[in-house]
Design a protein around this motif. Sequence first.
Motif, mmCIF file in Angstrom:
data_model
loop_
_atom_site.group_PDB
_atom_site.id
_atom_site.type_symbol
_atom_site.label_atom_id
_atom_site.label_comp_id
_atom_site.label_asym_id
_atom_site.label_seq_id
_atom_site.Cartn_x
_atom_site.Cartn_y
_atom_site.Cartn_z
ATOM 1 N N THR A 88 -45.053 26.123 -24.466
ATOM 2 C CA THR A 88 -44.013 25.502 -23.544
ATOM 3 C C THR A 88 -44.825 24.345 -22.707
ATOM 4 O O THR A 88 -45.863 24.722 -22.049
ATOM 5 N N THR B 29 -40.263 21.387 -23.060
ATOM 6 C CA THR B 29 -40.211 21.409 -24.414
ATOM 7 C C THR B 29 -40.842 22.797 -24.808
ATOM 8 O O THR B 29 -42.150 23.138 -24.452
ATOM 9 N N THR C 268 -39.135 22.344 -32.329
ATOM 10 C CA THR C 268 -39.304 22.027 -30.766
ATOM 11 C C THR C 268 -38.024 21.957 -30.117
ATOM 12 O O THR C 268 -36.932 21.387 -30.881
ATOM 13 N N SER D 189 -36.183 20.518 -26.798
ATOM 14 C CA SER D 189 -36.436 19.869 -25.494
ATOM 15 C C SER D 189 -35.366 19.662 -24.750
ATOM 16 O O SER D 189 -34.356 19.487 -24.981
#
Length: 233
Positions: free
Chosen positions: A139, A151, A176, A178
């Motif tokens: 993270t 993220t 990912t 975000s």
Amino acid sequence: MIKGARWMAGIAAGALLLAGCSESKSEGSTAAPSTPREQLLLTVDEFPSGVKKIDLPKDKLDAAAADMAGLQDSATLTPAECAATTKDLSTASKSLLAESAVIAATDAKTGVMYLEFVSGRTGDLQSITDGNKRCAEVTVTSTVEGKQISTVAKVENLSVPADLKGTTAIVYRTTTVSTVGAGKPLTSVGYQGMAVLRGTTVVVRTSALKDSLDEAAFQKVFLDAVRKVEKAA
């Protein structure tokens, strides 16, 4: 198109940072290609149909890599022990980028981005695989223009395509998610393949802002890229 080029420069820089570039102890027994490095890359016609090339000037790529390295320096990374690994890759990427030819392309209909680069250095693929295992979920929290960006990045080592058995290669998947401030989370999925042969490192990445991606299509592009270097004069 300018916005697309900037986005692709960021993606390319990120891939370079993830790839690492420490010297491999085993570079293979075949001679390095005499073909110029730019001609070892796939042409836009060798990517899936409908794909268009994006101009990716080296100065934009250098700037994106520098920006990304700066963001890493100011970000908080959890688990903390993964921060050193990330920073080492960031520093090492400068050497890799200096000796790389790069092509970037995109499919406007599917939103898939393609990136390939061929480096004159050989990457330590085992270290990358080990790093993926050690930092399978990270993270990253940072603040840009007063807004907090969080993220969560996950990486999963995958099996190398059967047609590349016997080649020094690795493949992994990245996901990912975000979030900017109180905004809606944005998911990006990517596949990345790396192969060391003939004194070079071939890297192919496909990615898109979606929850899933065609793994078979990625594998074909990766295989084609490796074969092109393998068969080059």
